[in-house]
Structure formats: C-alpha cells, structure tokens
Design a protein around this motif. Structure first.
Motif, PDB file in Angstrom:
ATOM      1  N   LYS A   1    -114.649 -95.652  69.138  1.00 43.91           N
ATOM      2  CA  LYS A   1    -114.553 -96.999  69.708  1.00 43.91           C
ATOM      3  C   LYS A   1    -114.774 -98.047  68.619  1.00 43.91           C
ATOM      4  O   LYS A   1    -114.103 -99.086  68.599  1.00 43.91           O
ATOM      5  N   HIS A   2    -115.724 -97.789  67.736  1.00 39.81           N
ATOM      6  CA  HIS A   2    -115.983 -98.716  66.630  1.00 39.81           C
ATOM      7  C   HIS A   2    -114.737 -98.903  65.771  1.00 39.81           C
ATOM      8  O   HIS A   2    -114.497-100.000  65.242  1.00 39.81           O
ATOM      9  N   ASN A   3    -113.943 -97.855  65.646  1.00 32.11           N
ATOM     10  CA  ASN A   3    -112.773 -97.908  64.764  1.00 32.11           C
ATOM     11  C   ASN A   3    -111.456 -98.160  65.489  1.00 32.11           C
ATOM     12  O   ASN A   3    -110.387 -98.000  64.904  1.00 32.11           O
ATOM     13  N   GLY A   4    -111.529 -98.564  66.761  1.00 28.41           N
ATOM     14  CA  GLY A   4    -110.318 -99.065  67.388  1.00 28.41           C
ATOM     15  C   GLY A   4    -109.824 -98.381  68.640  1.00 28.41           C
ATOM     16  O   GLY A   4    -108.797 -98.790  69.197  1.00 28.41           O
ATOM     17  N   TYR A   5    -110.510 -97.331  69.101  1.00 29.10           N
ATOM     18  CA  TYR A   5    -110.097 -96.717  70.353  1.00 29.10           C
ATOM     19  C   TYR A   5    -110.616 -97.561  71.514  1.00 29.10           C
ATOM     20  O   TYR A   5    -111.776 -97.975  71.530  1.00 29.10           O
ATOM     21  N   VAL A   6    -109.732 -97.856  72.492  1.00 28.53           N
ATOM     22  CA  VAL A   6    -110.138 -98.677  73.629  1.00 28.53           C
ATOM     23  C   VAL A   6    -109.651 -98.046  74.931  1.00 28.53           C
ATOM     24  O   VAL A   6    -108.646 -97.314  74.950  1.00 28.53           O
ATOM     25  N   LEU A   7    -110.372 -98.334  75.995  1.00 30.05           N
ATOM     26  CA  LEU A   7    -109.898 -98.023  77.340  1.00 30.05           C
ATOM     27  C   LEU A   7    -109.291 -99.304  77.889  1.00 30.05           C
ATOM     28  O   LEU A   7    -110.005-100.245  78.244  1.00 30.05           O
ATOM     29  N   SER A   8    -107.983 -99.357  77.905  1.00 30.56           N
ATOM     30  CA  SER A   8    -107.288-100.556  78.360  1.00 30.56           C
ATOM     31  C   SER A   8    -107.300-100.600  79.884  1.00 30.56           C
ATOM     32  O   SER A   8    -107.009 -99.601  80.552  1.00 30.56           O
ATOM     33  N   LYS A   9    -107.616-101.772  80.431  1.00 31.76           N
ATOM     34  CA  LYS A   9    -107.656-101.922  81.889  1.00 31.76           C
ATOM     35  C   LYS A   9    -107.383-103.379  82.238  1.00 31.76           C
ATOM     36  O   LYS A   9    -107.293-104.241  81.364  1.00 31.76           O
ATOM     37  N   GLY A  10    -107.259-103.658  83.512  1.00 32.01           N
ATOM     38  CA  GLY A  10    -107.074-105.024  83.969  1.00 32.01           C
ATOM     39  C   GLY A  10    -105.812-105.673  83.456  1.00 32.01           C
ATOM     40  O   GLY A  10    -104.743-105.065  83.382  1.00 32.01           O
ATOM     41  N   LYS A  11    -105.942-106.954  83.096  1.00 32.75           N
ATOM     42  CA  LYS A  11    -104.797-107.749  82.650  1.00 32.75           C
ATOM     43  C   LYS A  11    -104.153-107.155  81.404  1.00 32.75           C
ATOM     44  O   LYS A  11    -102.923-107.132  81.273  1.00 32.75           O
ATOM     45  N   GLN A  12    -104.998-106.673  80.476  1.00 30.17           N
ATOM     46  CA  GLN A  12    -104.446-106.102  79.249  1.00 30.17           C
ATOM     47  C   GLN A  12    -103.562-104.902  79.550  1.00 30.17           C
ATOM     48  O   GLN A  12    -102.459-104.773  79.021  1.00 30.17           O
TER      49      GLN A  12
ATOM     50  N   SER B   1     -97.600 -96.400  88.065  1.00 28.07           N
ATOM     51  CA  SER B   1     -98.000 -97.800  88.186  1.00 28.07           C
ATOM     52  C   SER B   1     -99.441 -97.979  88.646  1.00 28.07           C
ATOM     53  O   SER B   1    -100.064 -98.994  88.373  1.00 28.07           O
ATOM     54  N   LYS B   2    -100.000 -97.006  89.381  1.00 24.99           N
ATOM     55  CA  LYS B   2    -101.359 -97.169  89.889  1.00 24.99           C
ATOM     56  C   LYS B   2    -102.450 -96.750  88.905  1.00 24.99           C
ATOM     57  O   LYS B   2    -103.631 -96.768  89.237  1.00 24.99           O
ATOM     58  N   THR B   3    -102.087 -96.382  87.691  1.00 21.54           N
ATOM     59  CA  THR B   3    -103.089 -96.071  86.664  1.00 21.54           C
ATOM     60  C   THR B   3    -103.953 -97.293  86.413  1.00 21.54           C
ATOM     61  O   THR B   3    -103.444 -98.383  86.133  1.00 21.54           O
ATOM     62  N   THR B   4    -105.268 -97.145  86.514  1.00 23.48           N
ATOM     63  CA  THR B   4    -106.178 -98.297  86.372  1.00 23.48           C
ATOM     64  C   THR B   4    -106.781 -98.435  84.972  1.00 23.48           C
ATOM     65  O   THR B   4    -107.334 -99.477  84.640  1.00 23.48           O
ATOM     66  N   GLN B   5    -106.716 -97.383  84.175  1.00 19.94           N
ATOM     67  CA  GLN B   5    -107.168 -97.477  82.788  1.00 19.94           C
ATOM     68  C   GLN B   5    -106.405 -96.476  81.931  1.00 19.94           C
ATOM     69  O   GLN B   5    -105.983 -95.425  82.422  1.00 19.94           O
ATOM     70  N   LEU B   6    -106.245 -96.845  80.668  1.00 21.00           N
ATOM     71  CA  LEU B   6    -105.458 -96.018  79.760  1.00 21.00           C
ATOM     72  C   LEU B   6    -106.085 -96.042  78.370  1.00 21.00           C
ATOM     73  O   LEU B   6    -106.329 -97.117  77.804  1.00 21.00           O
ATOM     74  N   GLY B   7    -106.378 -94.855  77.840  1.00 22.11           N
ATOM     75  CA  GLY B   7    -106.943 -94.778  76.496  1.00 22.11           C
ATOM     76  C   GLY B   7    -105.891 -95.056  75.440  1.00 22.11           C
ATOM     77  O   GLY B   7    -104.822 -94.440  75.446  1.00 22.11           O
ATOM     78  N   LEU B   8    -106.186 -95.996  74.550  1.00 19.18           N
ATOM     79  CA  LEU B   8    -105.249 -96.366  73.481  1.00 19.18           C
ATOM     80  C   LEU B   8    -105.948 -96.331  72.127  1.00 19.18           C
ATOM     81  O   LEU B   8    -107.071 -96.821  71.979  1.00 19.18           O
ATOM     82  N   PHE B   9    -105.271 -95.760  71.144  1.00 24.61           N
ATOM     83  CA  PHE B   9    -105.738 -95.735  69.760  1.00 24.61           C
ATOM     84  C   PHE B   9    -104.995 -96.800  68.969  1.00 24.61           C
ATOM     85  O   PHE B   9    -103.807 -97.024  69.198  1.00 24.61           O
ATOM     86  N   ASN B  10    -105.676 -97.446  68.025  1.00 23.87           N
ATOM     87  CA  ASN B  10    -104.940 -98.137  66.967  1.00 23.87           C
ATOM     88  C   ASN B  10    -104.821 -97.164  65.797  1.00 23.87           C
ATOM     89  O   ASN B  10    -105.290 -96.016  65.877  1.00 23.87           O
ATOM     90  N   PHE B  11    -104.200 -97.589  64.679  1.00 19.86           N
ATOM     91  CA  PHE B  11    -103.958 -96.620  63.605  1.00 19.86           C
ATOM     92  C   PHE B  11    -105.260 -96.170  62.953  1.00 19.86           C
ATOM     93  O   PHE B  11    -105.391 -95.007  62.548  1.00 19.86           O
ATOM     94  N   ARG B  12    -106.245 -97.061  62.852  1.00 17.84           N
ATOM     95  CA  ARG B  12    -107.531 -96.657  62.275  1.00 17.84           C
ATOM     96  C   ARG B  12    -108.149 -95.551  63.107  1.00 17.84           C
ATOM     97  O   ARG B  12    -108.704 -94.585  62.568  1.00 17.84           O
ATOM     98  N   ALA B  13    -108.085 -95.683  64.426  1.00 13.63           N
ATOM     99  CA  ALA B  13    -108.651 -94.652  65.305  1.00 13.63           C
ATOM    100  C   ALA B  13    -107.861 -93.349  65.210  1.00 13.63           C
ATOM    101  O   ALA B  13    -108.435 -92.256  65.320  1.00 13.63           O
ATOM    102  N   VAL B  14    -106.546 -93.449  64.993  1.00 18.82           N
ATOM    103  CA  VAL B  14    -105.731 -92.242  64.781  1.00 18.82           C
ATOM    104  C   VAL B  14    -106.197 -91.516  63.523  1.00 18.82           C
ATOM    105  O   VAL B  14    -106.375 -90.286  63.517  1.00 18.82           O
TER     106      VAL B  14
END
Length: 340
Positions: free
Chosen positions: A69-80, A96-109
């Motif tokens: 998480k410190h290096n860029g992994y986020v649980l995307s939810k809501g408006k984002q 469409s009903k997914t309420t959160q989605l784990g996303l990496f940036n390149f640093r987290a990759v």
C-alpha cells in the motif's frame, strides 16, 4: 545489493529512486491502463505478468499489505472505481456491481516482483532491477559513485566549514600534543573517525576502494563532514584548555583519546553522530553498494528527496562548479587538505 526478497530497505531504495523506476518501466514494457496520471494494473494482470495464480498475489497482498500500500497498491472504490470502470470496463471485464477493485501502480508491480519467490519471471525481473538501478545511478552521477556526495548542493559549504575548523584543530594538536607531527595527526583523526562512524581511515578507504591519492574527506557526505567539524572544533578547544591548565605541558595521545570519548558521549554531540552514521550507512548502501558493518544498525531506506539531491534535478556537477574562477582557490585549498 542484498537479496531483494528479504531486505525491505533494499526494496525501498529501488522504489524511492524514480529515475530507476522510470527506466525499468521502459525496459520491461509493462504499461497497463493510464488512469489519474499513472499506469494501473489489476491483480489478474500482475498474476499473468509474473506467471502465478491470483491466489498467490492475494497471499502476498495479505502478508505485505502495509509495504505494498505504501508503494502504490490501492483498493479502488466509490467514485474513483466508477470512473475507472467507465474507462476500462471492457478491458478488466469486471461486473458492474463490483464495489471495490485492487489496483497496482508500476511501483507496486515492481514491489510484488521483489517479493515473489515462486515466480521465475519475478526472479528475472529482480536481476534486471539490480542491473538497471546500478546503471542509472552511475550514469546520473557522471560515470561513478566514489564522489557522488559532492553532487549534493550542501557539500561545498560543509567542506569549506570543515577545512576552516580543521586548521584550528591541527594548530592545537601541533602545539599541545606529544608525538611526531604526521603520526599524531593521523592517530587523532582516526580516534575522531571511530567516534563518528566507527571506522579508521584505512578501513573506510578499503570499503570504498579509494586510490592512495584520494582524499577521504572529499568522499564524505555533508552531514558527516559537519559532525567531524564539530568534533574537531570541540577537541581542539579542549586540548588548548588542558594544555594551558597544565602550564604548557603537552597532552599524551592517550589523554586526547579520553577527551574524544568524553565528547562522543555528550548529549550535545549525540544528534550529530546519529545523523552522520545514519546518512553514511544508508546512502553508501544505496549509492555505492558499500555496507558499513560497524554502523549497520543505523541503516534505513534512502528517501525520494535524497535521490533527487544526489542524482536528480537538485544535484549539481561539482567539477563544473569548481571550474568557475571564483571557486578555483577553494578547490585548491580542498585538494591540498591533509589526507589521513
């Protein structure tokens, strides 16, 4: 560099170096989905890249949650998340009903690749990381890292300050301490080096693989030089005071060592010593791939701001600056400074 899979500090030193991260992203060619100014990757994309199951990615996300998480992994939810799905639903194939989605940036990759031990692809990426990090630092430092400390804008003022204090110190040693001139200077300087960073000059030279003509002080970071300046100024004063108190009787080297030990233990010097040891231990690992065993306990990750000071936009070309007419006399003084 040590094994990236076991050293959090080594991993963070890679990830805090934006120049190396940019070079790695270009080299690996893993771009993802551009969202909010940076490329994003789903767990599925990361699992496929490293040729592992999503369950393996989930296990590492659980085990190293804070670091990732410190290096860029986020649980995307809501408006984002809503905005992300509007742009990339056709790519990620999420309902469409997914309420959160784990996303990496390149640093987290990259972070994940430095952790995965089950993946042959991750092992290959780690080897490439080591090569590119070393290459990037050397290129941006002008071809080598022996004098990377001089690229810090604070180095020159600290070097001039230390040179001025050293003159007062050597005058006191020459007049007030027993022994042959060159021997006692070298011995007392070693006492001070050991008090500041727990190494004698010859031990430091060996670690940094310095040539016989290389000036030790020319390789020290500004914070280390300032700590040494404080020591030299204080010890010079203490030597002079005891010399006068004893009616002009010269001090022995043993007595000078006692004075240095006393000064090392004073509350006023402790913050300077702590800072000097931390900066030397940490920066030499990150920039010079040099490990100081005696001060290993002070090791920490180098910050993004420090990378910028030494190899980024805030760094300077010391040799170019010293070629300016107004600085040539300063350079002459620094080159002529006595080296232990």
């Amino acid at each position: 560099m040590n094994d990236l899979t076991v050293s959090n500090i080594e991993r963070q030193n890679v990830l805090n170096n934006r120049h190396a991260v940019d070079a790695l992203q270009e080299n690996l060619g893993f771009t993802g989905m551009l969202f909010e100014g940076e490329y994003r990757f789903t767990k599925k994309m990361v699992a496929e890249f490293y040729d592992v199951d999503i369950s393996t990615i989930d296990r590492y996300l659980s085990q190293y949650a804070d670091e990732l998480k410190h290096n860029g992994y986020v649980l995307s939810k809501g408006k984002q998340l809503k905005e992300f799905k509007l742009q990339f639903a056709h790519v990620i194939n999420e309902v469409s009903k997914t309420t959160q989605l784990g996303l990496f940036n390149f640093r987290a990759v990259l972070n994940m690749g430095m952790l995965l031990t089950e993946s042959e692809k991750a092992k290959q990426v780690r080897a490439r990381i080591l090569d590119i990090v070393i290459s990037t630092i050397n290129i941006r430092a002008g071809g080598g890292t022996k004098f990377i400390n001089t690229r810090d804008i604070d180095f020159l003022p600290a070097a001039i300050e230390e040179d001025n204090y050293r003159k007062n110190f050597t005058t006191a040693v020459g007049r007030c301490v027993q022994g042959h001139k060159n021997f006692k200077y070298a011995q007392i300087t070693d006492f001070i080096y050991q008090a500041v960073f727990k190494e004698k000059a010859r031990e430091y030279r060996a670690l940094l693989r310095l040539d016989k003509d290389d000036n030790v002080r020319r390789t020290l970071y500004a914070e280390v030089l300032r700590c040494i300046s404080s020591f030299e100024n204080g010890i010079g004063f203490a030597i002079e005071a005891e010399f006068k108190k004893n009616g002009g009787l010269q001090l022995t080297l043993e007595r000078v060592k006692e004075l240095i030990t006393e000064q090392e233990q004073t509350p006023a010097m402790q913050p300077f010593i702590y800072d000097a040891r931390t900066k030397m231990a940490s920066r030499d690992v990150a920039f010079r791939d040099v490990f100081h065993n005696n001060i290993a306990g002070y090791l920490r990750a180098v910050t993004p701001e420090e990378f910028d000071r030494f190899i980024g936009d805030k760094s300077i070309d010391f040799d170019e600056i010293m070629e300016l007419p107004e600085n040539r006399e300063v350079l002459k003084r620094l080159k002529q400074a006595e080296d232990e």
